[in-house]
Design a protein around this motif. Structure first.
Motif, PDB file in Angstrom:
ATOM      1  N   VAL B 149      42.467  12.151  20.307  1.00  0.00           N
ATOM      2  CA  VAL B 149      43.921  12.098  20.508  1.00  0.00           C
ATOM      3  C   VAL B 149      44.648  12.411  19.194  1.00  0.00           C
ATOM      4  O   VAL B 149      45.611  13.181  19.169  1.00  0.00           O
ATOM      5  CB  VAL B 149      44.343  10.722  21.068  1.00  0.00           C
ATOM      6  CG1 VAL B 149      45.848  10.554  21.024  1.00  0.00           C
ATOM      7  CG2 VAL B 149      43.839  10.566  22.493  1.00  0.00           C
ATOM      8  N   TYR B 150      44.172  11.840  18.076  1.00  0.00           N
ATOM      9  CA  TYR B 150      44.764  12.173  16.773  1.00  0.00           C
ATOM     10  C   TYR B 150      44.711  13.674  16.529  1.00  0.00           C
ATOM     11  O   TYR B 150      45.680  14.285  16.084  1.00  0.00           O
ATOM     12  CB  TYR B 150      44.009  11.485  15.632  1.00  0.00           C
ATOM     13  CG  TYR B 150      44.301  10.014  15.476  1.00  0.00           C
ATOM     14  CD1 TYR B 150      45.497   9.471  15.925  1.00  0.00           C
ATOM     15  CD2 TYR B 150      43.378   9.169  14.864  1.00  0.00           C
ATOM     16  CE1 TYR B 150      45.757   8.125  15.774  1.00  0.00           C
ATOM     17  CE2 TYR B 150      43.633   7.823  14.708  1.00  0.00           C
ATOM     18  CZ  TYR B 150      44.822   7.306  15.171  1.00  0.00           C
ATOM     19  OH  TYR B 150      45.081   5.981  15.016  1.00  0.00           O
ATOM     20  N   GLY B 154      47.887  15.978  16.222  1.00  0.00           N
ATOM     21  CA  GLY B 154      48.078  16.615  14.921  1.00  0.00           C
ATOM     22  C   GLY B 154      48.176  18.117  15.017  1.00  0.00           C
ATOM     23  O   GLY B 154      48.844  18.759  14.202  1.00  0.00           O
ATOM     24  N   THR B 155      47.522  18.708  16.008  1.00  0.00           N
ATOM     25  CA  THR B 155      47.499  20.167  16.058  1.00  0.00           C
ATOM     26  C   THR B 155      48.519  20.759  17.041  1.00  0.00           C
ATOM     27  O   THR B 155      49.322  21.601  16.646  1.00  0.00           O
ATOM     28  CB  THR B 155      46.104  20.687  16.460  1.00  0.00           C
ATOM     29  OG1 THR B 155      45.667  19.995  17.623  1.00  0.00           O
ATOM     30  CG2 THR B 155      45.106  20.501  15.355  1.00  0.00           C
ATOM     31  N   PRO B 247      44.868   9.181  11.435  1.00  0.00           N
ATOM     32  CA  PRO B 247      43.795  10.116  11.122  1.00  0.00           C
ATOM     33  C   PRO B 247      43.338   9.982   9.674  1.00  0.00           C
ATOM     34  O   PRO B 247      44.136   9.719   8.788  1.00  0.00           O
ATOM     35  CB  PRO B 247      44.426  11.483  11.379  1.00  0.00           C
ATOM     36  CG  PRO B 247      45.885  11.263  11.352  1.00  0.00           C
ATOM     37  CD  PRO B 247      46.112   9.860  11.797  1.00  0.00           C
ATOM     38  N   SER B 248      42.055  10.165   9.445  1.00  0.00           N
ATOM     39  CA  SER B 248      41.529  10.124   8.084  1.00  0.00           C
ATOM     40  C   SER B 248      41.855  11.435   7.395  1.00  0.00           C
ATOM     41  O   SER B 248      42.219  12.419   8.034  1.00  0.00           O
ATOM     42  CB  SER B 248      40.023   9.926   8.125  1.00  0.00           C
ATOM     43  OG  SER B 248      39.410  11.065   8.677  1.00  0.00           O
ATOM     44  N   THR B 253      42.040  17.444   7.280  1.00  0.00           N
ATOM     45  CA  THR B 253      41.544  18.740   6.840  1.00  0.00           C
ATOM     46  C   THR B 253      41.159  19.599   8.044  1.00  0.00           C
ATOM     47  O   THR B 253      41.473  20.788   8.105  1.00  0.00           O
ATOM     48  CB  THR B 253      40.312  18.550   5.935  1.00  0.00           C
ATOM     49  OG1 THR B 253      40.592  17.513   5.005  1.00  0.00           O
ATOM     50  CG2 THR B 253      39.995  19.811   5.187  1.00  0.00           C
ATOM     51  N   ILE B 254      40.508  18.959   9.014  1.00  0.00           N
ATOM     52  CA  ILE B 254      40.117  19.688  10.223  1.00  0.00           C
ATOM     53  C   ILE B 254      41.353  20.070  11.035  1.00  0.00           C
ATOM     54  O   ILE B 254      41.413  21.155  11.619  1.00  0.00           O
ATOM     55  CB  ILE B 254      39.124  18.849  11.047  1.00  0.00           C
ATOM     56  CG1 ILE B 254      37.824  18.690  10.250  1.00  0.00           C
ATOM     57  CG2 ILE B 254      38.846  19.487  12.393  1.00  0.00           C
ATOM     58  CD1 ILE B 254      36.823  17.765  10.867  1.00  0.00           C
ATOM     59  N   ILE B 255      42.352  19.188  11.041  1.00  0.00           N
ATOM     60  CA  ILE B 255      43.605  19.497  11.743  1.00  0.00           C
ATOM     61  C   ILE B 255      44.260  20.731  11.114  1.00  0.00           C
ATOM     62  O   ILE B 255      44.733  21.631  11.814  1.00  0.00           O
ATOM     63  CB  ILE B 255      44.569  18.286  11.701  1.00  0.00           C
ATOM     64  CG1 ILE B 255      44.050  17.181  12.631  1.00  0.00           C
ATOM     65  CG2 ILE B 255      45.986  18.698  12.099  1.00  0.00           C
ATOM     66  CD1 ILE B 255      44.847  15.900  12.593  1.00  0.00           C
TER      67      ILE B 255
END
Lengths: 296, 387
Positions: B149-150, B154-155, B247-248, B253-255
């Motif tokens: 969900v984050y 986020g995206t 989110p961490s 970074t992945i987002i």
């Protein structure tokens, strides 16, 4: 936009007006260029790093002093890339051939033929677009392994068929072509039918030649999907026989670890074919998106 | 499409019937190859997954265990019922609240209060259900849902907004429009494994990595990026911990990668959508004297809403399916803060060989996606403007 001269509000003098417009435009270009830089930067980084010495990648120069073209050769040899490259090309070509046949035929049937069960079938096809791979992955793996139904040759793990057949049809391509085929004026079909044309001949001789743009779009999306596939090939290739480039690159990442320059050279090698296809199909592709009304 | 019966019917019903029969056969024959593949690899596996999830299946089929694999996820069915009841009340409250805007009578205020109460009650029950589940169910799985969900939140909104802005600018008279569009679309079609590898290097934890040098320019200390399991808020000085804290940095970074790779797709689709808005509407508004900004809000946004809806749907479904780049960019030290549900299911299956557990988890994921899609459909239905 340029009918300002007929509007009475702009009589304060043209100079200011033009300056405003110029500044506005400049601002827009600034956003566009900033965006373009962000989008392109990782590619620049990839290429520049691929030409560096190991030392330069560690100190993170922006550009290599002397381009080390030899990195490409080393990456190519080290990771068995030549084998993976050929595999990827063959797998992609096979998948595309199958995909084109199935989606053109089905797209035509859904767009231009009246038959019972059509809407029901089309609905089912569309619904499959929503299903996450997680759900289908495990049974598909077992299907290919030959544990659910017996397959010719025992198991299809590490075979060409495992990598191509499951991707030879998808709802997206059928949907895209259907949208386009349905727009073709029915007078064409009426005329063809009076001449004794059946559906298949009409499709091949009339419909396909005027549908280059959407077919190119399907080709480009199909090509990228097949070339970029990772999760499934990772599962069904345990040996190099048919292992494609993406799985090879991933393995290389695990091994090459700190050798950034080889890694980046490898990444560039995997991207080149996609870029070539993209530049070639670019025009038809954008046209295809515009004409098929790809928008829900 | 309605085919051209008019010509044939004049020749008599026999010929018409013959043509209809031929059409029926041809239609089925033409769809058969696609149907076979889509059925075997896309539809049959769903049923088979459900079947597998009812067994103690580890590589080979074991004993029939009914709902055990599902109970591992939820703890107990009561937990799930509490959660769903909360969700139901929440939706009911939302409905009452929403209807209140439409009724002009005195009941409006009461409906508002009632709606708000039901909404809060639903929320509380939902959270209780979640807590119960979290205590007795599969923490890894529930965590992975939060991470997913984050990742989606986020995206998707960022992709939509940036995509629309870029498309809208490109839609003006822009020199080099084709070139910009081509560049924007590049990340979408290039292999995610290859580009994710570059992001690995750009966002590496070394002090000299590009990301660290960039934040160094504004005086920030080097960060661990992909390797940082701490929530972003934590790094900003807020004292939160664990997955519940947002989110961490690793997930962020992945987002960033997700946004980078997908914005171009949205831009291209938005651009073709903008092209379909009739020019006359803009011209009429211009004569009425609306500013550019007004025109954007009052014409473009409503007229483009079906495209926005389509893209947000595709985007959300896509984030729940996302796998490749997350698989490449994840690091052991980021722990479970980057493990989305699709990765978790894959690990269960590929590394742990627990086929039964994995299929049960995959089916729950599918149901969550289905629920979210339906909710989104319902929610946006009233706001989307169809021609």
């Amino acid at each position: 936009m340029d009918n300002s001269s007929i509007l009475p509000t702009h009589k304060k003098g043209k100079k200011k007006f033009y300056l405003d417009r110029f500044l506005g435009k400049a601002f827009l270009y600034l956003i566009l260029i900033a965006g373009a830089l962000v989008f392109i930067f990782p590619f620049f980084w990839m290429i520049s790093n691929s030409l560096m010495t190991l030392g330069e990648t560690i100190t993170r120069q922006l550009l290599p002093k002397v381009p080390q073209w030899v990195n490409y050769k080393e990456a190519w040899d080290q990771a068995n890339f030549s084998k993976y490259f050929v595999n990827s090309v063959l797998v992609t070509l096979g998948t595309l051939a199958g995909l084109l046949v199935t989606s053109i035929l089905a797209g035509y049937a859904f767009g231009r033929i009246d038959f019972k069960g059509k809407n029901f079938l089309f609905g089912i096809f569309l619904a499959t677009m929503m299903i996450p791979e997680s759900v289908t992955l495990i049974p598909n793996y077992m299907l290919i392994r030959g544990t659910i139904i017996p397959l010719p040759g025992g198991t299809w793990i590490n075979t060409y068929w495992a990598l191509t057949i499951p991707f030879m049809a998808n709802a997206f391509s059928i949907f895209l072509l259907r949208q386009f085929f349905a727009q073709i004026p029915k007078e064409l079909w009426d005329a063809a039918r009076i001449d004794g044309c059946d559906h298949l001949r009409f499709l091949i001789q009339v419909v396909m030649p005027i549908s280059k743009a959407p077919i190119m779009t399907v080709l480009l999306f199909g090509f990228t999907a097949s070339w970029n596939a990772f999760q499934w090939p990772l599962l069904v290739t345990t040996r190099d026989t048919w292992r494609p480039l993406m799985v090879g690159l991933y393995g290389f990442v695990q091994e090459a670890g700190p050798y950034t320059h080889w890694l980046m050279a490898g990444a560039v090698i995997t991207i080149i074919p996609i870029l070539l296809v993209y530049f070639v199909t670019q025009k038809q592709f954008t046209q295809g998106i515009a004409t098929t009304g790809l928008k829900g | 499409m309605e085919s051209s019966e008019t010509i044939i019917t004049t020749k008599g019903s026999n010929a018409f019937k013959k043509q209809a029969f031929k059409d029926q056969i041809t239609g089925l024959l033409f769809t058969l190859p696609a149907f076979l593949i889509i059925f075997i690899f896309g539809i049959f596996p769903i049923g088979y997954s459900v079947y597998m999830s009812l067994f103690n299946w580890q590589v080979t089929k074991g004993a029939f265990i009914g709902d055990k694999n599902y109970l591992l996820i939820f703890g107990s069915w009561t937990n799930l019922l509490v959660l769903l009841a909360g969700l139901g009340l929440f939706i009911l409250g939302f409905y009452v609240w929403n209807r209140a805007f439409q009724t002009l009578s005195n009941g409006k205020r009461w409906a508002h209060i009632l709606g708000a109460l039901v909404l809060i009650l639903g929320g509380v029950i939902f959270v209780t259900g979640w807590g119960l589940m979290y205590n007795t169910g599969n923490k890894d799985f529930l965590n992975s849902l939060i991470v997913t969900v984050y990742y989606a939140l986020g995206t998707v909104p960022a992709e939509i907004i940036i995509g629309l802005v870029l498309a809208y600018i490109l839609y003006q008279d822009i020199v080099g429009k084709q070139v910009f569009r081509m560049i924007y679309f590049l990340p979408y079609i290039t292999p995610s494994i290859s580009t994710a590898v570059v992001f690995q290097i750009i966002f590496s934890s070394r002090e000299t990595s590009f990301a660290n040098r960039l934040i160094g320019l504004v005086g920030m200390d080097p960060l661990k990026w992909r390797f940082e399991p701490k929530p972003v808020l934590n790094l900003l000085g807020l004292n939160v911990s664990g997955i519940a804290g947002g989110p961490s940095l690793a997930l962020l970074t992945i987002i960033i990668y997700g946004i980078w790779s997908f914005v171009g797709y949205n831009t291209v689709i938005f651009l073709s959508g903008l092209g379909n808005i009739p020019k006359e509407i803009y011209e009429a508004a211009e004569i009425d004297g609306g500013s550019k900004w007004d025109r954007f809000w009052n014409i473009t946004i409503p007229m483009i809403s079906p495209v926005t809806f389509y893209l947000s749907l595709i985007g959300f479904i896509g984030t729940f399916k996302a796998f490749n780049h997350i698989y490449v960019m994840r690091t052991p030290s980021a722990q479970n803060t980057v493990v989305t549900t699709s990765l978790l299911v894959f690990d269960r299956f590929y590394k742990a060989n627990q086929y039964g557990v994995a299929t049960a988890q995959a089916i729950v994921l599918f149901l969550v996606i289905l629920g979210l899609t339906l909710a989104q459909n319902k929610l946006m239905e009233d706001r989307v403007f169809y021609g």
